[in-house]
Each structure stands twice: as C-alpha cells, then as structure tokens.
Motif scaffolding. Structure first.
Motif, mmCIF file in Angstrom:
data_model
loop_
_atom_site.group_PDB
_atom_site.id
_atom_site.type_symbol
_atom_site.label_atom_id
_atom_site.label_comp_id
_atom_site.label_asym_id
_atom_site.label_seq_id
_atom_site.Cartn_x
_atom_site.Cartn_y
_atom_site.Cartn_z
ATOM 1 N N GLU B 122 68.112 31.625 -62.636
ATOM 2 C CA GLU B 122 68.665 30.770 -61.595
ATOM 3 C C GLU B 122 68.878 29.382 -62.194
ATOM 4 O O GLU B 122 68.121 28.949 -63.064
ATOM 5 C CB GLU B 122 67.681 30.700 -60.408
ATOM 6 N N SER B 125 66.111 26.138 -62.519
ATOM 7 C CA SER B 125 64.916 26.983 -62.477
ATOM 8 C C SER B 125 63.715 26.249 -63.086
ATOM 9 O O SER B 125 63.846 25.147 -63.641
ATOM 10 C CB SER B 125 65.173 28.300 -63.213
ATOM 11 N N VAL B 145 72.417 28.587 -57.585
ATOM 12 C CA VAL B 145 71.582 28.959 -56.451
ATOM 13 C C VAL B 145 72.162 28.345 -55.186
ATOM 14 O O VAL B 145 72.451 27.141 -55.148
ATOM 15 C CB VAL B 145 70.127 28.491 -56.651
ATOM 16 N N GLY B 149 69.640 31.594 -51.843
ATOM 17 C CA GLY B 149 69.298 32.186 -53.132
ATOM 18 C C GLY B 149 70.485 32.358 -54.056
ATOM 19 O O GLY B 149 71.617 31.920 -53.762
ATOM 20 N N MET B 150 70.214 32.995 -55.176
ATOM 21 C CA MET B 150 71.193 33.203 -56.250
ATOM 22 C C MET B 150 72.564 33.644 -55.721
ATOM 23 O O MET B 150 72.634 34.479 -54.811
ATOM 24 C CB MET B 150 70.628 34.320 -57.130
ATOM 25 N N THR B 170 63.835 35.397 -61.604
ATOM 26 C CA THR B 170 64.053 34.772 -60.297
ATOM 27 C C THR B 170 62.731 34.350 -59.664
ATOM 28 O O THR B 170 61.697 35.005 -59.844
ATOM 29 C CB THR B 170 64.803 35.720 -59.343
ATOM 30 N N GLN B 175 61.732 28.513 -54.001
ATOM 31 C CA GLN B 175 62.063 28.387 -55.419
ATOM 32 C C GLN B 175 61.689 27.027 -55.995
ATOM 33 O O GLN B 175 61.804 26.000 -55.316
ATOM 34 C CB GLN B 175 63.576 28.628 -55.581
#
Lengths: 396, 396
Positions: B122, B125, B145, B149-150, B170, B175
């Motif tokens: 991601e 990240s 992202v 989410g992704m 992930t 996150q």
C-alpha cells in the motif's frame, strides 16, 4: 499449493542437533549432545528481585519502545567491562546490544556479504554461525583447525583460491566444537593475513571467560588498531541464555549499518532483559560468579576426561580443553559417526556427529562433539561408559 | 579503511522518523510524530508480579534456552485467542512466536523473496515493513490507498506490470499511516486477485483490536481456505511494545521455513518475555483491558479531530479513523511537508512527513501523519493549534 521459497532459505534444513535433542528428551537417555550452560549458574533469585523492582518502579522504561542500539547504561557497562577484562574498544569502535550472540552473527552477515560471496570458517565450526552465513547465500570455505587453532598456511591458500572473501569467522578461545584455543602467535598471524588481504575478522568469544585455571589469551580484537575486527560477545554462558543477550563491538561505521539491519529485524532487544543485565552488572559481582562457574565446568570436564581415559577404546583421539563446554573426539578408521549415532541411541546415549559442524555436512566424519556442562558426575561417567561400549564394538 | 557493505544494506539509511524524534526529546516540543502506545495501558504491576514469580519458581524455564517455535503454552494461548476473536487458523496453519511484529515481517521476507523480486505494498505504508523488504533487495511496487483501502484496479495493473511478485503486504485495519480500513468487499476481492495470480498476502494487523466503537472487520486470514495468507500479529499495542512479542500464523510449510530463518536470527524469543505474556493471558482479562484502551484512544482521536476542525486551514483533507493510532492529512497545493517540517520545528511541533511512507521517499509529498496516542488532551489541542498556524502560513 506449491510455495516459492527464496534461494537463500530453500536449501536449509532444521538443525541436525535438534533432531538428536528429540531422543535426549527421554530421561533414560544420557545426552552428551547439548551446549546449554549449567542452570545452577543462573542468578535466578537476583534477577527475580530486579525484574519485580524495574517493572514496578520503572514501568515505562521497562515496557515502552527503546532505541535500536540498546539501553545506553547497558552499552556503557559492557564497554567498560570488555575494556577492563579484554582490553577491547578504541575511539574508532562502537557497540550494539543484540538479542543473543547468534543475532550479532546474523546481522553482521546481512551487512557484510552479497549472495555468493565467501566467508572463511574454521572447520569444524559452530553450526549456528555456519547456518547464519548459509542463510545469506554465503559460499563457505573451510580451514582445518589444529590443536593451537586454525592452520594458517591453509588459510592463506584458501584466501588465494576464493573470490570475494568478506570475512574470516573464528572462535579462537575454547572453540565450539573442538574446545581448542588459538595460540597468541597464530592470533597475530591471522590478524596480519586478514589485514594484508583487506579481509575482516568476525571474532566470536562466547566461552572466553570460562577458563578453567584463569589463564586468558588476548582476544584478536584487543590488538585491532586497523579497524578490521568485529567482536561478538554473549551473556548466554555467563548470565543466562534464555535472556537472549549479546553484543557486537566493531568499527563505528560497521555498527551504524548493523543498527540499520537490527532496526528492521526486531526494532530493539526487549527492555526488560536489558534492564536485568544492566542492574545485575551494577549490583552484583559477575566476575566472582564467573570464578565459581570456571571451577564447576573444570570439574565436570575433568570428570569426562577421566571417564574417556577409562572407557574409550585405545587410539581414540580427543582434545583436552582449557575452558568452555566441549570435548572433540576422533575415532579414525573411517568410522562414520553419524551412522554410529543410531547405535548410540540404542545404548541410550547421544552425541553430535562431526559432520554437523562441517561446511559440507554430507561427507562422513569420524569425529564427534561431547558436552559435559549440565550433567552430574555420575551421568557424565555413565554416558561415556555407554559410548565407550558403542565405540569398542564399532572398532572391533 | 573503506568497508564493503552488502548491496542490500548499502543504500539504506536510518529511519527518517528517528531524526524527527531527536527534536521530540525537547520537552517544549509537542510530538505528533510518534507511534507509541499509551504507557498508561501497560499492566506493569501485574507483569512485575508474574516476573518475580516465574524467575523464582521456574528459574530453569525462565532462563535456559527455549525452542525456536516459541513457548508451547503461549503458542496455544495465541492460537485459541485468534481463533476466538478473529476466526483465524485452519488445520493447514501453524503459528510461531516472534520478537515483535517487525521480526515476523522481516523473517517472512527472508523466506519469500530473492533480491530483485517484487513486493506489492500500500502506498503509503508502514516504514518498518518497507525497510524490512528493502533490506532483502525487494523491488517495491506501490498501490494507492483509498478511504476504503487499497485501489483494487490499480493493484491488478501493478501485478500485470511487475515480474516475480511474491506477496502483497497490507495493513487492512486502521492502516499505518492513514488510519483507514479496507472494506469487506475489497478484502474478498484482494483475496481473489492474489489467489488468481498465485501471489501470497502478508496481512499485518497490529491495530485491529483498537476499534473505537467495537466494530470489527473480518481479517483476510479468516477466509483463507487456500493457504495463501500469512497473518502477522503483535502484542505491542495491546500489552507492551518493550516486550517485543508478536507472532505469525501461516500455512504449516511456510512456518517451517520461518522457524529455520528465526533459528539463525536469534535462536528463540526470550523466555521471560514469553512467560510474561503466557501468564498474563492466563491470569488476567486482556479483552477487558483492550475495551478500556479503545475508549482511551477513541477519546484522544476525537480530541485531535476536534482541534483539526478548529485550527487547520480550510481545504486540508484528513482521515477520520475508526481505530488505531493515526490520522493522515493532505495539505494539497503542492506543499512539500518534508520542507515544511522545519517550520513546524520552529513552532515546537513535529509530525512525520508523508514521503517517509512511500516506495520512493525522494519525491515531495503534501501529506503527513499525526499521532495522538500518548499525549494529554491539552497537548494534543496545543500541538494541532501550532500546526494550524504553520499550515495557514504555508497556504497563504
């Protein structure tokens, strides 16, 4: 599902010693295969008091994230100690706390070699180190070990014959698995050879303080004026292995890279184990505790040597260590000690066959490693007696 | 002396966050840059009692070498817990205790990739994971992202465009650094995409239990019937990070290889830290403790969101996390938050600039990460107020 496994890890198997340990779990089996320190040497009561106090009075320090280099008071205490007892550490050196000696070897390898590069090792050598090197795709080049340490002529030949030699790994004092100690002359020659060829030395010294009669041989690091030696130390044999505490003292520039490798490996060594060592070193006399350990291991080693003298068949050669935890024996006559270990298991005794410690484990060896550190005198003698029977049968 | 450093480690620098932490040491500076859990959540008194008791009554277990897989009662307790709360673990899975979540990521990488292989991440990240991948020479391919989410279309494109993709990393829940959570639909789609392409998923879930309102999203591992997900868990945010305790639950065959990698890395996680977790889980109610943590972090997060609403200039976008430790903000307008962080330091407030979390850290970013987990309400509000001033000046 068929999993892709990296080239580095795919060829690796679990340690052969672990398989042997399965037999050792049977209480009727006498294990001469271990490498554990004697638990009677663990200062459990002192550590219990420290743990309770630190967690109660310093909860944030004990439980919050710490810095990768290690708890500063512990680093300072180790620096002072190795300066005092081993004359190690120059202005050019730095020190990092690691999670046991093994981690120091693994991180140094990650920093120092590319896949396919050569690491020169004593043959036989410590399986944990050999596997750490293998796990980064190192080409292992072995140098035979004599009663006074590595064969220096063979070392020079191996250096000539191999490309991209990054470092020479040595356990110069009370070597694992042989129990032999490299002479002072050879240490100097090793240093000069490494320097001349622009190769680093990784000096591993987990057993150096366990000298039976107090004799100490200068560490190679103690004469490292050129910044070519990484010194790996451990608390596993002098405090307790379950704490997983060790350190590397090496040129500042290399430690900076090892810090980066450690940061991605485990961020830092647990705070509570570091605080246990810090406070133990501050409040108690580790030197005095080690003096007692020496007498304990010296006695156990002598017990085993006496039993070997009495029960092993004539002609079996073995080392007479000045310290550490291991005796190395050679049956000769083309005996394969790996195959023979099955017979030993039948007689309820286990040892580590010599091939385990070699760069090529697939070749048969007539050698084996014996350990005496955790057993009673009776078990040592009985174990050697059982082995003697197996060896006599094999040599008939 | 010019040292040879491996291709893997040579390009790596110390974490940029560490540099920012140097400013954070000044007590006048308000740090929104951290990622530490609130030390008030540490059960220090309970752990003190356990430590004292274990070292006194189980000295050999606490201090002798242990097995690489981890202390069996702890493994069993973790297996039972993740089965109960996350529905994780099939007959095909095994579990290893590791020295913090970071170690699990590092060992998995060592096992799963060759140098040059691709890891999909991601973007942004967790820097610790990105650096673990970099430390094995991974090619990092980023996927943007979104608020749920992704971006799955981008993921499919990235898979097509890259060779030797070994796994997708992930953090689907809360996150790091964005604080966003991947929707259930996307989790299933991610799983199907990975399965179709024969790519593994490394699911990292250190924050999943810190859900503010108790809402839980199913982990990807919970529907892993094909053995393609490695699940990384951590005790750092729910017990204490200084203990360095985490685990990986993954297909048996992969765990066997991770065990080999861990054996050469640090032999085993320290026994005393494992025993602290084992006994804490047995004697106390971790679930109840986590309920309190959730309320604590929910309150702090809301305090920060309220302050952002009040003090940040209009047009700044930011996430509203349902749990975890982080808010992500975007100033837009081509602002370089790395350059701007120097202005922030002058105003005695620090944050982590967005470029830190990117596959290519050299590109300027208008984003930043904010943390609220350890500070008082007053400090949170004052910190955001100071930042608001810096941002307003920059956006003038």
């Amino acid at each position: 599902m068929e999993y892709f496994i990296s080239d580095k890890i795919r060829p690796m198997q679990g340690s052969a010693i672990r398989e042997i340990f399965k037999y050792a779990a049977d209480p009727e089996v006498i294990s001469l295969a271990g490498g554990n320190p004697d638990p009677k040497t663990f200062p459990a009561k002192e550590l219990a008091g420290i743990a309770e106090e630190m967690l109660t009075e310093q909860p944030v320090l004990s439980l919050q994230y710490g810095i990768t280099e290690g708890h500063t008071p512990l680093r300072d205490a180790i620096k002072a100690r190795i300066k005092r007892i081993e004359n190690i550490g120059t202005d050019n050196d730095e020190l990092i706390v690691v999670s046991g000696g093994q981690q120091g070897l693994e991180l140094a390898t990650k920093v120092l070699i590319n896949e396919g590069d050569t690491v020169i090792v004593e043959e036989p050598s410590f399986i944990g180190a050999l596997n750490a090197f293998r796990s980064y795709g190192a080409h292992l080049a072995g140098v035979p070990v004599e009663s006074d340490g590595m064969d220096m002529d063979a070392l020079e030949k191996v250096i000539k014959e191999n490309k991209n030699v990054r470092f020479i790994y040595t356990i110069p004092t009370f070597q694992n698995p042989m129990g032999v100690t490299m002479s002072v002359e050879k240490r100097h020659r090793l240093y000069e050879i490494a320097k001349k060829n622009g190769i680093l030395i990784l000096e591993d010294n987990p057993y150096g303080e366990l000298t039976f009669d107090g004799t100490k041989t200068p560490t190679i690091k103690s004469f490292d004026t050129d910044g070519i030696v990484l010194y790996s130390g451990s608390f596993s044999k002098v405090l307790a292995p379950g704490l997983r505490l060790g350190f590397i003292c090496a040129p500042r520039e290399l430690i900076a890279k090892i810090v980066i490798a450690k940061q991605v490996s485990d961020v830092h060594t647990p705070m509570i184990t570091q605080l246990l060592a810090t406070e133990y070193l501050k409040r108690y006399d580790l030197d005095a505790a080690i003096v007692k350990m020496r007498a304990n291991y010296a006695h156990k080693c002598q017990t085993m040597l006496d039993a070997i003298e009495e029960y092993f068949p004539e002609g079996v050669e073995y080392t007479r260590p000045g310290g550490g935890l291991f005796i190395w024996a050679d049956l000769g006559h083309g005996i394969d000690t790996l195959a023979l270990s099955k017979k030993a298991v039948e007689e309820k005794v286990v040892y580590v066959p010599g091939n385990t410690f070699m760069t090529d484990m697939s070749l048969p060896c007539s050698t084996l490693r014996l350990n005496y550190s955790t057993m009673s005198d009776e078990r040592i003698t009985e174990g050697i007696k059982r082995l003697g029977k197996v060896f006599k049968d094999a040599l008939k």
